[in-house]
Enzyme design. Structure first.
Site, PDB file in Angstrom:
ATOM      1  N   HIS A 156       0.840  -1.209   0.000  1.00 17.44           N
ATOM      2  CA  HIS A 156       0.000   0.000   0.000  1.00 17.44           C
ATOM      3  C   HIS A 156       0.864   1.244   0.000  1.00 17.44           C
ATOM      4  CE1 HIS A 156       0.223   1.140   4.363  1.00 17.44           C
ATOM      5  NE2 HIS A 156       0.236  -0.155   4.598  1.00 17.44           N
ATOM      6  N   ASP A 164       6.100   1.090   6.953  1.00 14.88           N
ATOM      7  CA  ASP A 164       4.657   0.888   6.743  1.00 14.88           C
ATOM      8  C   ASP A 164       4.118   1.970   5.807  1.00 14.88           C
ATOM      9  OD1 ASP A 164       2.070  -0.051   6.981  1.00 14.88           O
ATOM     10  OD2 ASP A 164       1.716   0.877   8.924  1.00 14.88           O
ATOM     11  N   HIS A 194       3.220   2.967  13.032  1.00 19.17           N
ATOM     12  CA  HIS A 194       2.285   4.073  13.263  1.00 19.17           C
ATOM     13  C   HIS A 194       2.824   5.137  14.213  1.00 19.17           C
ATOM     14  CE1 HIS A 194      -1.486   1.503  11.996  1.00 19.17           C
ATOM     15  NE2 HIS A 194      -0.552   1.580  11.052  1.00 19.17           N
ATOM     16  N   ASP A 203       3.274  -6.130   3.496  1.00 21.85           N
ATOM     17  CA  ASP A 203       2.858  -5.040   4.381  1.00 21.85           C
ATOM     18  C   ASP A 203       3.182  -5.393   5.833  1.00 21.85           C
ATOM     19  OD1 ASP A 203       1.735  -2.812   5.531  1.00 21.85           O
ATOM     20  OD2 ASP A 203      -0.331  -3.501   5.353  1.00 21.85           O
ATOM     21  N   GLU A 236      -4.965   2.023   2.514  1.00 24.13           N
ATOM     22  CA  GLU A 236      -5.051   0.824   3.348  1.00 24.13           C
ATOM     23  C   GLU A 236      -5.241   1.187   4.811  1.00 24.13           C
ATOM     24  OE1 GLU A 236      -3.533  -2.204   6.125  1.00 24.13           O
ATOM     25  OE2 GLU A 236      -2.668  -0.236   5.706  1.00 24.13           O
ATOM     26  N   GLU A 237      -4.541   2.239   5.241  1.00 22.78           N
ATOM     27  CA  GLU A 237      -4.522   2.571   6.664  1.00 22.78           C
ATOM     28  C   GLU A 237      -5.891   2.951   7.217  1.00 22.78           C
ATOM     29  OE1 GLU A 237      -2.213   1.826   8.429  1.00 22.78           O
ATOM     30  OE2 GLU A 237      -0.261   2.122   7.484  1.00 22.78           O
TER      31      GLU A 237
END
Length: 469
Positions: A280, A292, A425, A354, A326-327
Site C-alpha cells: 500500500h 509501513d 504508526h 505489508d 489501506e490505513e
C-alpha cells in the site's frame, strides 16, 4: 572471489532440485528462480526506491496533498523502471486531518501526557475536557463494566501488546483501538485513551484507525505512549481519583479521490492470467512511512522490475498493485476487488508485502488441498533464500485478504516482525529502521515467488472451505 554462504547454499539446493527433476521446463524455471535470487541479493534497487519515497514524498495520509504526490511519484517510478503498462484507478477515500492533541493529568499529580489522536477521531470542544479516568486492563473488561461505573469519565484501556516474531500480539490488543470508543460511549464515557498498540518503550504514541457506530455518540479517541500508560497506572495505584485533561482538534473532511497505481509485466503466453503482488502506497502522517509501507512498495516494485529484465518474460502477467488508503480501512483493496470482479477468475494467485522489512522466513499458501504439496515442491528453491515451506492457511496480506472470498488463491510471505510494532504508526517509522540486506532478501523472495507462480502449471482452485468459528 570468495563466495558468500548464501550463494553456496543456493547452488547446493539448486543442484539438488535439478537432480530430482526431469522436466526441462521445470529445470529452466528453477534455474531462473535461482538467478533472480542472486540478482536481487546484489541489487540496491529496493533501498533506492524506499529512500526516494520517504525523502521525496514523505508521509502520505489518504486524501492529503502528499497522497496525490505519492501517486504521481509511483506512476513515474513504475514507468522509469520499464513496466510494460502503468496506469491508475480512482479510489474514493475518507479525508481526516490530525490537528493537535494534548493531554495532562490535572490532579492529584499534575504532569503532561504524550498522546496522539486515533485516525477518524472527532475532536474535543475548543476548551478541551477534564474528567476522572477509569482504567480497564482489556476491551473485554470494559464491556463487562456497568454504565454507572463509566458515565461521565474518560476510559483508559491499558492492554499491553506482547512481542512475537509473527506480530500476533497486535491482533490481541488492537480491538481496544478499533472498537474501544464505541464500547466506552455505549456506557456513557466522554472520551477514551488507550495504551499504544506497540511493543516499544519510547515516549511516543502509536496512531491507527478507530471506528464509530451509527446511533452511538462519537467521543474523542486517543492513544498514549507506553511509558505514559505505565505512569497513569502507577498514579491510579496511589490514588483512584486521577483527573485527565484532553484537548484535541482532529477533523473529518468528507471524501476525496486517490488512486491505486498499477504496473504490469505482460505475460508471454498467458497475458490474461495474473499473478498479483501488492503493497500500500499511503501511510500515516507522523513518520515518513518507511516500514509501513514504503518497504513493501519497494519490495514488490523491485521484484517486478527484476522479472521484467529477464531475456524471456514469464507466461503469466505480473501485476504490481500499489494500493490506496489501506490505513483507513483497506479502501484501495476493496475498490480493486470490486472494480476487477469480472477478471478475478483470471487471478492465478495474489500476495501483499505489508509488514516492514524483516527477513522472510516462511511462505504459506491458501490453495486447493490437492495442489498444496505440488506448490510447495515448485517453490522449494526459495529455501536457499531462507524461506521455509509453511502451511495452507495464508491470508495474503490486508489488501488482498478479501480475494479468497472470490475464489482467488493467495500466499503470505512471512516476515520476522519481532521489532515491527516498536515503530508501527509512530514518528519513528523512518528510513533508518530498514536493513538493506534484509530488504534485498525480501525482494529475492517476492521475485522468485512471482516468477514461479507465473510459470506454474498447477491448478490452485478450488480453495479449501473456510473454517467456521
Amino acid at each position: 572471489m570468495k563466495s558468500s554462504p548464501l550463494i553456496l547454499l543456493s547452488s547446493i539446493i539448486f543442484a539438488a532440485i535439478i537432480g530430482c527433476q526431469h522436466t526441462p521446463t521445470t529445470d529452466r524455471n528453477q534455474g531462473v528462480s535461482a538467478q533472480l535470487q542472486q540478482k536481487a541479493l546484489s541489487s540496491p534497487l529496493a533501498y533506492d526506491i524506499v529512500e526516494s519515497l520517504t525523502v521525496e514524498v514523505g508521509p502520505r495520509l489518504p486524501g492529503s496533498a502528499q497522497d496525490l504526490i505519492a501517486v504521481q511519484w509511483a506512476e513515474e517510478k513504475l514507468s522509469n523502471l520499464g513496466f510494460d503498462k502503468v496506469y491508475k484507478e480512482p479510489v474514493q477515500v475518507p479525508v481526516w486531518l490530525r490537528g493537535e492533541a494534548k493531554a495532562a493529568v490535572v490532579s492529584p499529580y499534575p504532569q503532561p501526557i504524550v498522546i496522539t489522536a486515533l485516525g477518524g477521531s472527532v475532536g474535543t470542544p475548543e476548551q478541551g475536557i477534564s474528567a476522572p479516568i477509569i482504567r480497564f486492563a482489556t476491551l473485554a473488561e470494559l464491556k463487562q463494566a456497568t454504565p454507572d461505573d463509566v458515565a461521565g469519565k474518560i476510559v483508559f484501556i491499558d492492554h499491553i501488546t506482547p512481542r512475537f516474531k509473527t506480530g500476533k500480539g497486535y491482533g490481541i490488543t488492537v480491538g481496544g483501538r478499533s472498537k474501544g470508543a464505541v464500547a466506552a460511549a455505549e456506557k456513557g464515557a466522554i472520551a477514551i485513551v488507550i495504551r499504544s498498540i506497540g511493543t516499544d518503550h519510547d515516549r511516543m504514541a502509536h496512531t491507527g484507525m478507530m471506528r464509530y457506530q451509527d446511533g452511538i455518540p462519537k467521543i474523542p479517541a486517543a492513544a498514549m505512549s507506553n511509558p505514559d500508560a505505565d505512569l497513569l497506572t502507577l498514579m491510579l495505584k496511589r490514588n483512584p481519583d486521577v483527573v485527565l485533561n484532553l484537548n484535541m482538534s482532529p477533523q473529518n473532511k468528507g471524501y476525496a479521490t486517490s488512486y491505486n497505481v498499477i504496473g504490469e509485466v505482460t505475460g508471454s503466453s498467458k497475458p490474461d492470467e495474473i499473478v498479483l503482488i501488492g503493497a500500500h502506497l499511503d501511510s500515516w502522517d507522523e513518520g515518513t512511512g518507511a516500514i509501513d509501507d514504503g518497504a513493501g512498495v519497494a519490495i514488490v516494485t523491485a521484484a517486478g522490475h527484476l522479472i521484467s529484465q529477464l531475456p524471456q518474460k514469464p507466461a503469466r502477467t505480473i501485476r504490481v498493485v500499489l494500493y490506496a488508503a489501506e490505513e483507513v480501512g483497506l479502501v484501495g483493496g476493496k475498490t480493486y476487488a470490486k472494480a476487477h470482479q469480472a477478471e478475478l477468475s483470471n487471478h492465478y494467485i495474489a500476495a501483499e508485502s505489508d509488514f516492514g522489512a524483516g527477513p522472510i522466513y516462511q511462505i504459506d499458501f491458501k490453495v486447493a488441498d490437492d495442489a498444496f504439496k505440488d506448490i510447495q515442491t515448485l517453490t522449494a528453491s526459495m529455501a536457499a533464500n531462507g524461506v521455509a515451506a509453511g502451511t495452507n492457511t495464508a491470508s495474503g496480506g490486508p489488501d488482498v485478504s478479501m480475494l479468497p472470498s472470490y475464489g482467488v488463491p493467495v500466499a503470505s510471505l512471512r516476515q520476522d516482525g519481532t521489532d515491527y510494532f516498536d515503530y508501527h504508526h509512530t514518528p519513528n517509522d523512518t528510513l533508518d529502521k530498514i536493513d538493506p540486506k534484509a530488504l534485498a532478501q525480501n525482494v529475492a523472495a517476492y521475485a522468485q515467488f512471482a516468477y514461479l507462480m507465473a510459470q506454474s502449471n498447477i491448478e490452485l482452485r478450488p480453495l479449501p472451505k473456510p473454517e467456521t468459528d
